[in-house]
Motif scaffolding. Structure first.
Motif, PDB file in Angstrom:
ATOM      1  N   ASP A 170       0.819  -1.218   0.000  1.00 28.48           N
ATOM      2  CA  ASP A 170       0.000   0.000   0.000  1.00 28.48           C
ATOM      3  C   ASP A 170       0.850   1.265   0.000  1.00 28.48           C
ATOM      4  O   ASP A 170       0.491   2.271  -0.626  1.00 28.48           O
ATOM      5  N   GLN A 312     -11.386 -10.083   6.990  1.00 31.57           N
ATOM      6  CA  GLN A 312     -11.479  -9.171   5.848  1.00 31.57           C
ATOM      7  C   GLN A 312     -12.769  -9.376   5.065  1.00 31.57           C
ATOM      8  O   GLN A 312     -13.384  -8.408   4.609  1.00 31.57           O
ATOM      9  N   TYR A 317     -12.290  -5.828   7.883  1.00 29.29           N
ATOM     10  CA  TYR A 317     -10.962  -5.448   8.345  1.00 29.29           C
ATOM     11  C   TYR A 317     -10.024  -5.249   7.147  1.00 29.29           C
ATOM     12  O   TYR A 317     -10.162  -5.904   6.114  1.00 29.29           O
ATOM     13  N   THR A 318      -9.067  -4.362   7.282  1.00 28.20           N
ATOM     14  CA  THR A 318      -7.981  -4.270   6.305  1.00 28.20           C
ATOM     15  C   THR A 318      -6.969  -5.384   6.590  1.00 28.20           C
ATOM     16  O   THR A 318      -7.031  -6.044   7.631  1.00 28.20           O
ATOM     17  N   GLN A 321      -5.208  -4.584   9.837  1.00 26.13           N
ATOM     18  CA  GLN A 321      -6.047  -4.822  11.016  1.00 26.13           C
ATOM     19  C   GLN A 321      -6.187  -6.318  11.296  1.00 26.13           C
ATOM     20  O   GLN A 321      -6.120  -6.756  12.451  1.00 26.13           O
TER      21      GLN A 321
END
Length: 533
Positions: A170, A312, A317-318, A321
């Motif tokens: 990311d 997820q 959730y990412t 996370q």
């Protein structure tokens, strides 16, 4: 005992070198390699998009690494004896580092897959070499602490891999998932050249193997290992994606794998100098240790893959996370390691293994009680309970494997235990992936059966949802269609959570097998020597 040559109990390190320095150096590379088995998973969509291919083709980035890894694992003992363990270990680190750089600059998918094969070959020899180095470096009475350090790498790396891979992708690029290995690999190479050396007995074994030349090399065994385990890894990794035995591709690879492995067992059992010494399995404690490593791999890797996926998919959730849910459980193992080393001589390995697998089963069944309203704290607690159980088992089952083996078998033993751990992990991941799909279909069909016009609960919720959409501005017909679609999505989520809960329950049953196996352990002293009879 203090790191000055060969001690009375069999530990060896070069004069002036503290054995703990050796342990930290070799653990560094193993941690890097195990991290790489999971760190690229979350980057697959970015890899596919960047290289202009679809994600189903990009999964070969993972499969190619696992296949190469599976082939080299059992061959590492033989390669160590031919090349010298230190030379082989450093060669693996060098190949892993170079191929990581090549993966990071790969211009297309084909070249990336090829470089991942090279990376898997380099990585496959690291964990078995480290385990053998630790066994030879530390005397039996000191091995528990060394194995505790090793366990930190085995448990912590898969837990932090996915969130780290997501964060790097990311904030930078998927290419840095591979490029970050370069400084670690170079540092590992330098430190290994300074501190890692072969013990005198093993150096003599290497000389004898080289003197014998290629005439005694088990080429048939090497070929059978490569074909049998390579095809098996492809089947396990691609089976669910290709509908298992509904795919001619999977049927062919499975058939070739089974035939090759059957011939391998027969060939190696009667060979004078086998590349995989299956006769070590006649030692009860070693055979149990291999079985425990397979269970360990299945439960840990199976649950470690499933938990982030569930968080997820169903909870939004990412990747970071979801990874933060796994990390406290891994840190629990790290924090427990010093206490386990002290506790092991008092309690004994069989009781600790029994307790550890029982706690793991309980933690997995605790997951089974979750629902779509469970929160972050619930998941962290369940994972920490699992980590608490894991803390009890890794060091004892590693010591169990070497409890009755002669020192000359250490190298071959480390290759086999790591092979079983790797295969157990692949089987565990294939199992949870398949069961998620199958149980999800089952639960969806059962829930859909209750969605009828005669079901008052369904009608009540349909009308309530429709009215809500009308109030939001939709016309009555569109609102009713939207309400049906919303309920359909909710049914899918309910079916999905039920399939995840089924898997936790089944993994708990698998953990119970480890509890039962503890009754068959032949007693031995925690220092590593057999118990007196």
């Amino acid at each position: 005992m203090g790191g000055k040559g060969k001690g009375k109990q069999g530990g060896y390190s070069p004069p002036g070198v503290n054995p703990w320095v050796v342990a930290i150096v070799v653990t560094m590379a193993t941690f890097m390699e195990i991290l790489d088995t999971s760190i690229a998973n979350v980057s697959l969509p970015h890899i596919a998009g960047s290289l202009g291919t679809d994600q189903s083709q990009a999964t070969w980035v993972l499969t190619s690494y696992l296949v190469a890894n599976a082939i080299v694992l059992p061959l590492s003992a033989w390669l160590s004896r031919i090349c010298g363990r230190r030379n082989f270990y450093m060669g693996c680190v060098a190949l892993f580092t170079i191929s990581s750089f090549l993966c990071g600059i790969a211009p297309n998918l084909g070249s990336l897959i090829f470089f991942r094969v090279l990376q898997g070959i380099g990585g496959g020899g690291l964990a078995p070499c480290e385990q053998a180095i630790l066994v030879d470096t530390f005397p039996p009475a000191k091995r528990a602490g060394a194995f505790a350090l090793y366990s930190m790498a085995i448990v912590l790396a898969p837990a932090i891999g996915p969130p780290m891979g997501g964060w790097i992708t990311d904030h930078f690029s998927w290419r840095w998932v591979f490029l970050i290995n370069i400084p670690i690999g170079l540092l590992s190479l330098f430190l290994s050249s300074q501190f890692v050396h072969d013990p005198p007995e093993f150096a003599e074994e290497v000389k004898a193997a080289r003197k014998a030349g290629w005439a005694k090399v088990d080429f048939v065994g090497i070929l059978l290992v490569a074909v049998g385990l390579g095809c098996l890894e492809v089947v396990l990794d691609k089976g669910q994606e290709d509908d298992w035995f509904g795919s001619p591709f999977i049927v062919w690879f499975f058939s070739i794998s089974v035939l090759s492995l059957i011939i391998l067992v027969i060939w190696e059992w009667f060979h004078d100098d086998p590349v995989i010494d299956l006769r070590l399995l006649k030692n009860r404690n070693f055979a149990l240790s291999c079985g425990y490593f397979a269970l360990f791999g299945a439960v840990i890797f199976g649950s470690t893959v499933q938990i982030p996926q569930m968080l997820q998919q169903l909870y939004g959730y990412t990747a970071a996370q979801a990874g933060s849910v796994l990390t406290p459980g891994a840190l629990m193992v790290v924090c427990m390691a010093p206490f386990i080393v002290k506790l092991l001589p008092i309690v004994g390995a069989p009781r600790m293994i029994f307790t550890g697998f029982a706690i793991i089963a309980i933690s997995l069944w605790h997951f089974n009680g979750f629902n779509l309203h469970s929160d972050y704290g619930d998941f962290v607690l369940a994972r920490m309970i699992q980590g608490f159980g894991l803390g009890f088992i890794f060091v004892p089952i590693t010591q169990l494997g070497y409890s009755y083996l002669p020192k000359a078998a250490n190298n071959k033993a480390s290759s086999m235990t790591n092979l079983f751990r790797n295969l157990g992990g692949s089987i565990g991941i294939a199992f949870v992936t398949t069961m998620l799909a199958r149980r999800g279909q089952y639960h969806h069909s059962v829930l859909v059966e209750n969605i009828t016009t005669t079901n008052p609960i369904y009608q009540e919720r349909l009308v309530a949802a429709s009215k809500a959409f009308v109030r939001a501005g939709l016309d009555p017909l569109a609102a009713m269609d939207k309400a049906r679609a919303t309920i359909g999505v909710e049914i899918g989520r309910q079916a999905s959570i039920l399939s995840y809960l089924d898997n936790f329950w089944l993994l708990g049953i698998v953990a119970l097998v480890g509890v039962a196996m503890a009754f068959f352990i032949k007693s031995f002293r925690s220092g590593g020597a057999p118990a007196a009879h």
